[in-house]
Design a protein around this motif. Structure first.
Motif, short mmCIF file in Angstrom:
data_model
loop_
_atom_site.label_atom_id
_atom_site.label_comp_id
_atom_site.label_asym_id
_atom_site.label_seq_id
_atom_site.Cartn_x
_atom_site.Cartn_y
_atom_site.Cartn_z
N PRO A 209 0.83 -1.21 0.00
CA PRO A 209 0.00 0.00 0.00
C PRO A 209 0.86 1.26 0.00
CG PRO A 209 0.16 -0.88 2.21
CD PRO A 209 0.87 -1.87 1.32
N TYR A 210 0.21 2.39 -0.24
CA TYR A 210 0.89 3.67 -0.12
C TYR A 210 1.19 3.93 1.35
CZ TYR A 210 -0.26 5.08 -4.92
OH TYR A 210 -0.35 5.17 -6.29
N ARG A 211 2.39 4.41 1.62
CA ARG A 211 2.74 4.80 2.98
C ARG A 211 2.23 6.20 3.26
NH1 ARG A 211 6.77 1.47 5.16
NH2 ARG A 211 7.67 -0.02 3.67
N PRO A 229 -7.27 9.51 -4.18
CA PRO A 229 -7.01 8.22 -4.85
C PRO A 229 -6.14 7.26 -4.04
CG PRO A 229 -6.83 10.02 -6.42
CD PRO A 229 -6.97 10.65 -5.07
N ARG A 230 -5.15 7.79 -3.30
CA ARG A 230 -4.29 6.90 -2.52
C ARG A 230 -5.07 6.19 -1.42
NH1 ARG A 230 1.88 8.87 -1.66
NH2 ARG A 230 2.38 9.29 -3.85
N ARG A 236 -9.07 -0.55 -0.72
CA ARG A 236 -9.32 -1.76 -1.50
C ARG A 236 -8.22 -2.79 -1.29
NH1 ARG A 236 -11.50 1.33 -7.01
NH2 ARG A 236 -13.65 1.61 -6.25
N HIS A 237 -6.99 -2.31 -1.17
CA HIS A 237 -5.86 -3.19 -0.90
C HIS A 237 -6.04 -3.89 0.44
CE1 HIS A 237 -1.74 -4.40 0.13
NE2 HIS A 237 -1.38 -4.22 -1.13
#
Length: 306
Positions: A209-211, A229-230, A236-237
């Motif tokens: 995932p995004y940090r 968006p992130r 969802r991740h």
């Protein structure tokens, strides 16, 4: 023998005591006999050998408890436990799940965003007894003496790959590197990948995932919605990757021997961990309704903030 008759002739009792219904139990006995190399020696029937083994895993029962219930000597209990353990491990080629990527036409709302994904992976701690000199190496960041086990699962909560044995002090990323570099280790086909959490590096074959953005499912309670968006991607991740947390949760609910330290040697303990994962897969395939899964759905998943 009256105990054995009650044990394997009533579905409710069999599920409570051996973690599988009577039909699944008989299928397992047949599989171990035909493909696992377990032998009928005329002393202890196959069904009783397997029942002893499953009862120990399911309840973390001591040798003296099994002696009393099955009316066998302690030496007999120990001998057949190890024979069935070896037989179960011979079935790893049959019982480990073959990875199956998410297809282009997937409509599952949890997985359709991750085409080509093979599943999810993470590490979990299993308590273990080691000598005093080894305790510092096995002490996890939570302070418990444990082994760090890498688990890789499919979207239907079956294990694809398991690597036990690393000390609790080892990082998840270090254990994954070892799994990738082993000759018969974890393989990720080109173009496919596994979902991982923020404790791993985002790279080829592994999607993190995004940090710095909200991620864990607990952060999306109370009808909170993504604001960019992130965060949408992370939500969802997390919803998809949560399958590995649920798989570990179900595994430990099923086999009590994984919830507290046993007094088996470390090498044997690691073999037991693999056997529990293989039997978990077997139960998932053979039992159409798993009562433990219903119980798991009503329990909160323990998530950690990286």
């Amino acid at each position: 023998m009256s105990f054995m008759r009650r044990l394997i002739n009533d579905d409710v009792t069999c599920v409570e005591q051996l973690r599988m219904d009577t039909n699944t139990f008989r299928v397992l006995c047949s599989l171990l006999l035909v493909e696992g190399g377990l032998k009928e020696d005329g002393l202890v029937p196959i069904e009783e050998q397997v029942a002893i083994f499953l009862h120990i895993l399911a309840h973390h029962a001591k040798n003296r408890v099994i002696k009393f219930k099955f009316q066998r000597s302690g030496e007999t209990v120990s001998r057949y436990f190890n024979l069935v353990l070896s037989s179960v491990l011979r079935l790893h080629g049959n019982l480990l799940k073959k990875p199956d990527p998410i297809p282009e036409d997937c409509i599952d709302n949890r997985w359709k965003w991750f085409k080509g994904c093979l599943g999810a992976l993470d590490g979990t701690y299993i308590p273990i007894n080691v000598s005093e000199v080894d305790k510092p190496r096995y002490r996890s960041r939570k302070g418990e003496i444990a082994t760090n086990v890498l688990g890789v699962c499919s979207r239907d909560m079956q294990f694809i790959y398991v690597l036990p044995g690393w000390e609790g002090s080892a990082s998840d990323a270090r254990v994954l590197r070892d799994a990738i570099n082993r000759r018969n280790g974890l393989k990720v086909p080109t173009g496919n990948y596994y979902l991982v959490d923020g404790g791993y590096t985002n790279g080829e074959g592994f999607l993190a995932p995004y940090r710095g953005s909200r991620y864990h499912l607990s952060e999306w309670r109370h009808r909170r919605v993504p604001t960019n968006p992130r965060e949408l991607y992370n939500k969802r991740h997390a919803q998809a990757r949560n399958v590995i947390e649920r798989t570990f949760g179900l595994l430990k609910m099923r086999w009590a021997i994984l919830r507290s330290p046993s007094y088996y040697p470390v090498k044997t303990h690691n073999r037991i961990i693999i056997a529990c994962c293989l039997l978990h897969n077997f139960v998932r395939r053979e039992m159409s309704i798993d009562p433990l899964e219903t119980e798991l759905e009503n329990m909160p998943i323990n998530e950690e903030v990286d």
